[in-house]
Scaffold this motif. Structure first.
Motif, PDB file in Angstrom:
ATOM      1  N   ARG A  64      30.456  -1.031 -55.700  1.00 48.81           N
ATOM      2  CA  ARG A  64      30.941  -1.236 -57.078  1.00 48.81           C
ATOM      3  C   ARG A  64      30.518  -2.593 -57.625  1.00 48.81           C
ATOM      4  N   ARG A  65      30.191  -3.533 -56.741  1.00 46.08           N
ATOM      5  CA  ARG A  65      29.795  -4.871 -57.185  1.00 46.08           C
ATOM      6  C   ARG A  65      28.285  -4.961 -57.332  1.00 46.08           C
ATOM      7  N   PRO A  66      27.841  -6.026 -58.020  1.00 41.96           N
ATOM      8  CA  PRO A  66      26.387  -6.224 -58.119  1.00 41.96           C
ATOM      9  C   PRO A  66      25.790  -6.614 -56.760  1.00 41.96           C
ATOM     10  N   ASP A  67      24.510  -6.552 -56.656  1.00 44.48           N
ATOM     11  CA  ASP A  67      23.774  -6.938 -55.449  1.00 44.48           C
ATOM     12  C   ASP A  67      24.099  -8.393 -55.105  1.00 44.48           C
ATOM     13  N   ILE A  68      24.667  -8.611 -53.942  1.00 45.74           N
ATOM     14  CA  ILE A  68      25.090  -9.963 -53.535  1.00 45.74           C
ATOM     15  C   ILE A  68      23.894 -10.915 -53.480  1.00 45.74           C
ATOM     16  N   ARG A  69      22.674 -10.358 -53.372  1.00 49.17           N
ATOM     17  CA  ARG A  69      21.478 -11.203 -53.303  1.00 49.17           C
ATOM     18  C   ARG A  69      21.138 -11.811 -54.652  1.00 49.17           C
ATOM     19  N   THR A  70      21.770 -11.307 -55.712  1.00 49.03           N
ATOM     20  CA  THR A  70      21.433 -11.767 -57.057  1.00 49.03           C
ATOM     21  C   THR A  70      22.509 -12.644 -57.668  1.00 49.03           C
ATOM     22  N   ILE A  71      23.617 -12.875 -56.946  1.00 52.53           N
ATOM     23  CA  ILE A  71      24.733 -13.587 -57.573  1.00 52.53           C
ATOM     24  C   ILE A  71      25.190 -14.760 -56.733  1.00 52.53           C
ATOM     25  N   LYS A  72      25.990 -15.609 -57.358  1.00 56.53           N
ATOM     26  CA  LYS A  72      26.650 -16.704 -56.643  1.00 56.53           C
ATOM     27  C   LYS A  72      27.840 -16.125 -55.887  1.00 56.53           C
ATOM     28  N   PHE A  73      28.252 -16.797 -54.826  1.00 57.46           N
ATOM     29  CA  PHE A  73      29.363 -16.262 -54.029  1.00 57.46           C
ATOM     30  C   PHE A  73      30.689 -16.469 -54.722  1.00 57.46           C
ATOM     31  N   SER A  74      31.663 -15.840 -54.156  1.00 57.77           N
ATOM     32  CA  SER A  74      32.978 -15.791 -54.779  1.00 57.77           C
ATOM     33  C   SER A  74      33.805 -17.050 -54.557  1.00 57.77           C
ATOM     34  N   GLU A  97      18.791   3.357 -49.069  1.00 55.84           N
ATOM     35  CA  GLU A  97      18.780   3.123 -50.514  1.00 55.84           C
ATOM     36  C   GLU A  97      20.102   2.507 -50.942  1.00 55.84           C
ATOM     37  N   PHE A  98      20.042   1.467 -51.760  1.00 53.54           N
ATOM     38  CA  PHE A  98      21.273   0.825 -52.231  1.00 53.54           C
ATOM     39  C   PHE A  98      21.485   1.108 -53.708  1.00 53.54           C
ATOM     40  N   ARG A  99      22.685   1.502 -54.067  1.00 52.56           N
ATOM     41  CA  ARG A  99      23.053   1.690 -55.474  1.00 52.56           C
ATOM     42  C   ARG A  99      24.194   0.725 -55.803  1.00 52.56           C
ATOM     43  N   PHE A 100      23.804  -0.427 -56.342  1.00 55.19           N
ATOM     44  CA  PHE A 100      24.805  -1.438 -56.693  1.00 55.19           C
ATOM     45  C   PHE A 100      25.404  -1.128 -58.062  1.00 55.19           C
ATOM     46  N   ASN A 101      26.497  -1.801 -58.382  1.00 59.76           N
ATOM     47  CA  ASN A 101      27.173  -1.615 -59.673  1.00 59.76           C
ATOM     48  C   ASN A 101      27.516  -0.164 -59.938  1.00 59.76           C
ATOM     49  N   GLU A 102      27.698   0.604 -58.889  1.00 59.64           N
ATOM     50  CA  GLU A 102      28.090   1.997 -59.092  1.00 59.64           C
ATOM     51  C   GLU A 102      29.440   2.203 -58.403  1.00 59.64           C
ATOM     52  N   TYR A 139      32.483  10.676 -56.655  1.00 61.61           N
ATOM     53  CA  TYR A 139      32.437  10.625 -58.117  1.00 61.61           C
ATOM     54  C   TYR A 139      32.364   9.167 -58.539  1.00 61.61           C
ATOM     55  N   THR A 140      31.337   8.841 -59.319  1.00 57.56           N
ATOM     56  CA  THR A 140      31.172   7.461 -59.749  1.00 57.56           C
ATOM     57  C   THR A 140      31.153   7.394 -61.274  1.00 57.56           C
ATOM     58  N   GLY A 141      31.440   6.212 -61.796  1.00 59.55           N
ATOM     59  CA  GLY A 141      31.416   6.040 -63.240  1.00 59.55           C
ATOM     60  C   GLY A 141      31.784   4.623 -63.615  1.00 59.55           C
ATOM     61  N   GLU A 142      31.708   4.336 -64.903  1.00 62.12           N
ATOM     62  CA  GLU A 142      31.943   2.983 -65.377  1.00 62.12           C
ATOM     63  C   GLU A 142      33.413   2.599 -65.162  1.00 62.12           C
ATOM     64  N   THR A 143      34.326   3.488 -65.557  1.00 59.55           N
ATOM     65  CA  THR A 143      35.752   3.231 -65.377  1.00 59.55           C
ATOM     66  C   THR A 143      36.390   4.485 -64.808  1.00 59.55           C
ATOM     67  N   GLU A 144      37.647   4.331 -64.466  1.00 58.15           N
ATOM     68  CA  GLU A 144      38.394   5.446 -63.904  1.00 58.15           C
ATOM     69  C   GLU A 144      38.479   6.595 -64.903  1.00 58.15           C
ATOM     70  N   LYS A 145      38.421   6.284 -66.180  1.00 56.02           N
ATOM     71  CA  LYS A 145      38.599   7.315 -67.207  1.00 56.02           C
ATOM     72  C   LYS A 145      37.295   7.735 -67.888  1.00 56.02           C
ATOM     73  N   SER A 146      36.177   7.100 -67.530  1.00 58.92           N
ATOM     74  CA  SER A 146      34.909   7.456 -68.187  1.00 58.92           C
ATOM     75  C   SER A 146      34.352   8.763 -67.618  1.00 58.92           C
ATOM     76  N   ILE A 167      30.002   4.060 -48.491  1.00 62.86           N
ATOM     77  CA  ILE A 167      30.629   3.374 -49.625  1.00 62.86           C
ATOM     78  C   ILE A 167      30.920   1.944 -49.175  1.00 62.86           C
ATOM     79  N   GLY A 168      30.273   0.981 -49.828  1.00 61.17           N
ATOM     80  CA  GLY A 168      30.476  -0.416 -49.467  1.00 61.17           C
ATOM     81  C   GLY A 168      29.244  -1.023 -48.818  1.00 61.17           C
ATOM     82  N   SER A 169      28.712  -2.084 -49.424  1.00 63.91           N
ATOM     83  CA  SER A 169      27.495  -2.713 -48.902  1.00 63.91           C
ATOM     84  C   SER A 169      27.802  -4.035 -48.212  1.00 63.91           C
TER      85      SER A 169
END
Lengths: 449, 449
Positions: B36-46, B124-129, B142-149, B11-13
């Motif tokens: 849980r975050r998008p692929d860092i290779r596709t985004i601008k840094f924080s 294998e990487f699963r981003f945004n999960e 257990y993964t999902g969109e939100t804590e309650k989904s 858990i954590g890339s």
């Protein structure tokens, strides 16, 4: 100062939650108390509680709302320790001066009574309603069957988290940045056991004593109940040679009690059965900061400062939180931001102090009670204190029989420790301590400080 | 020893998650990395990161899987500090011996590279999960969109929590009884700022230096990037006279930089804009124990031990966790219970030690750099160490340029401190420290210890 009535939610219907409800009702606020568990008045107890020792701070908080006498009806005063050392007759140690006592109360009986009293005062209780989330800036709470079920939203003006060491309200605050938090478990667990009453309803041991069987790494205590029974607590390491882990059968439990606690021989069957019937519980020191969020949310009692039980001050400290909150409400009226800010500023150092004192008492009981140097020190302190009761008030009395801040008791206790360290360096102190020289040495060191 | 291939979730890339993925793939395991975050290779840094300082421990961990050279391509060696004190020319302090250096790397660039390398290795990487819950004894996540989904359930053989200081995996472990935990924030925050490259792509400041502008309660640092820019970090109290709170406008920010950092005058516009564009971040020391659950779950890196960044060891400590885990996998094969038990036993005291050293460095930088006594001590240590390099290795070198345990560095550092305390008591030490007498004093004290 009077306050504009607010709509207030209290999370947790324990001792602190129900006393706070009574205080807030007296001020004219609407109060709803949520608890995830069923009404304690309708169920059997958990078999995991240690009897309470109400002392001055607790009584003062009850007196302020006129409840001292009603609670004394369900309490038994203990003015001394009864020490059960093997191969010696039981001996007694007075706690303080004439008339000073701590009061043994069953947690279950007190909690039921407090809820009754809070209802009488007009608080509404919502049992079996689990709070899963809190919106801190908007003072909203969310309840539901499970964390994932449909939730119900409630809007309040103010929320108090009185939901204990594992507080859900604090849990939400903890996710904010810059929230300091720690939880530290000790390696010793505890288990509730019972010594039942005699057949005629009288107590099997002296009922005005706090009974202790100190055994180095472990310890049994017993506190009286009004029905003639004693609630005992066995403190024992989780792991190791003599430990909860090492006692696996009722046979082994019987042998354990017979070997270490021969003077409760008659109740061994009962104790050994309890040993497997009742759960083993852990003990934690929990500290956090801040305790409040704007003028919206405040933590009170164990949710803000959980301590190990070796000073008997957990409930007293929680009740004192409420006493202090009430003073601040009287001073600052509707300025809840100031009330909450001053509340946490005033209480935090005192909560840290009683946490430290309680932890030290644990260390003292586990490792020092057999140390001759330590026992000598205690003897000298007692002797000096009897001669100069105004100059040397023991820390125990400062914590238990006074209402001065815990932080003061800790600081003075540290001074006393450093004085005694010097005294113990005096030549031949082991044999010659009841002397004018020792007395003058202490007086001199007290003068310096 | 070889291992039976397992189905492993990480858990954590981040840096630790992706390096661990590479190690585990080399051992033949199936590896899925969730983030849980998008692929860092596709985004601008924080805009919230401090440049990394890779030192010996980090390099050793990369070397073991053949990556040292590939990562050195994106790193710049810094063999010295460049101290920017107002009204004085910049002066340089060598970090260690000839050839010893720390390496500046942009966190974003390194993280992208590490994920590329882990993918090359077959992870294998699963981003945004987003992982919301973990079943520890059954190694389910257990993964999902939100804590309650609606949640998706995954079953693994082993789960590694590499999800940082606010780890969700640890969060679950924290709810167990007897889990010790603390988080302590410091009153200083930080903000990322940039000094861009010259127009020809060269660096505006010496590129092989770690630049420091010490200013007592606050501090600016700058570390070079391979594109000619510098990533700067401003450490500043959250509240107080000169603080993040007190600087409210770009005008005020410009005045702040002009007053305190005149030698970066040319870049003030840029720095002042960054000041409001980039977030202010908090710094925490997080400790916990245990780090593992049976043979099912283990925490690695910041999720087990987050530290303040003042020793530049956060990533190095995390990479060293992996190095140690790998050694234990080689020694114990499929006995994952033993691997995890020994891993936490070996690493915990070292994690505590680097946490303590990092926190002390913060205190040292904030309050001691102006203390003449402290500066004198450092001078004497340096002088003695030059004379007796085998007898006095500074703590900084032990931490940064060695692979000996952090706990050893801390212990020896404490010994050195107590020696220097004695030395500073010598008469006229302020003026007469380059003497045979001082040298013999230190040698004598070293002999005793």
């Amino acid at each position: 100062m009077t306050q504009t009535p607010k709509n207030i939610a209290i999370i947790g219907s324990g001792l602190v939650g129900s006393l706070l409800a009574i205080y807030l009702r007296k001020k004219g606020h609407s109060v709803t108390v949520f608890d995830r568990r069923p009404d304690i008045r309708t169920i059997k107890f958990s078999g995991r509680s240690i009897n309470l020792a109400m002392s001055n701070r607790g009584w003062r908080s009850l007196r302020k709302v006129g409840l001292e006498e009603r609670i004394k009806e369900i309490a038994i005063p203990l003015d001394k320790r009864a020490m059960h050392v093997n191969d010696k007759p039981v001996y007694f140690q007075k706690y303080g001066k004439e008339g000073e006592a701590i009061w043994s109360i069953s947690r279950g009986i007190l909690n039921k009574k407090m809820i009754d009293l809070a209802e009488e005062a007009g608080a509404e209780f919502r049992f079996n309603e689990k709070v899963w989330d809190v919106n801190l800036p908007e003072a909203k709470i969310y309840t539901g069957e499970t964390e994932k079920s449909e939730w119900k939203e409630y809007q309040y003006d103010i929320i108090f988290g009185c939901d204990g060491a594992f507080s859900r309200v604090r849990h939400k605050m903890q996710r904010r940045s810059r929230f300091d938090y720690s939880q530290d478990f000790i390696d010793v667990g505890y288990k509730e056991l019972t010594i039942p009453a005699n057949e005629d309803g009288t107590h099997k041991l002296d009922k005005n004593s706090f009974h202790i069987w100190p055994r180095g790494k472990f310890m049994l205590i017993a506190m009286p109940n009004i029905d003639g029974s004693f609630t005992c607590t066995l403190f024992l390491p989780f792991e190791g040679e003599v430990s909860f882990e090492s006692i696996k059968t009722e046979e082994a439990a019987r042998m354990f009690f017979a070997a270490y606690f021969p003077n409760v021989r008659k109740d061994i069957e009962n104790l050994s059965q309890d040993f497997f019937k009742n759960p083993t519980s852990a003990m934690v020191t929990m500290k956090c900061y801040p305790w409040t969020y704007w003028d919206k949310v405040a933590l009170v009692g164990d949710s803000a400062h959980a301590i190990v039980p070796f000073y008997g001050q957990g409930m007293n400290a929680g009740f004192e939180d409420i006493y202090v909150l009430n003073e601040l409400m009287e001073a600052h009226g509707d300025d809840w931001s100031t009330i909450f800010e001053k509340y946490q500023e005033e209480r935090k150092p005192n909560a840290d102090a009683i946490a430290e004192l309680s932890y030290r008492n644990f260390v003292e009981m586990s490792s020092k009670t057999a140390d001759p140097k330590f026992l000598l020190q205690k003897k000298i302190e007692k002797w000096f204190s009897a001669k100069h009761p105004d100059k040397w008030i023991p820390v125990y009395s400062r914590v238990t029989f006074s209402e001065r801040p815990y932080a003061e008791a800790l600081a003075i206790g540290d001074e006393q420790e450093s004085i005694m360290k010097e005294v113990l360096k005096m030549p031949n102190i082991e044999s010659e301590w009841e002397t004018k020289e020792v007395e003058n040495k202490i007086l001199g060191l007290l003068g310096d400080s």
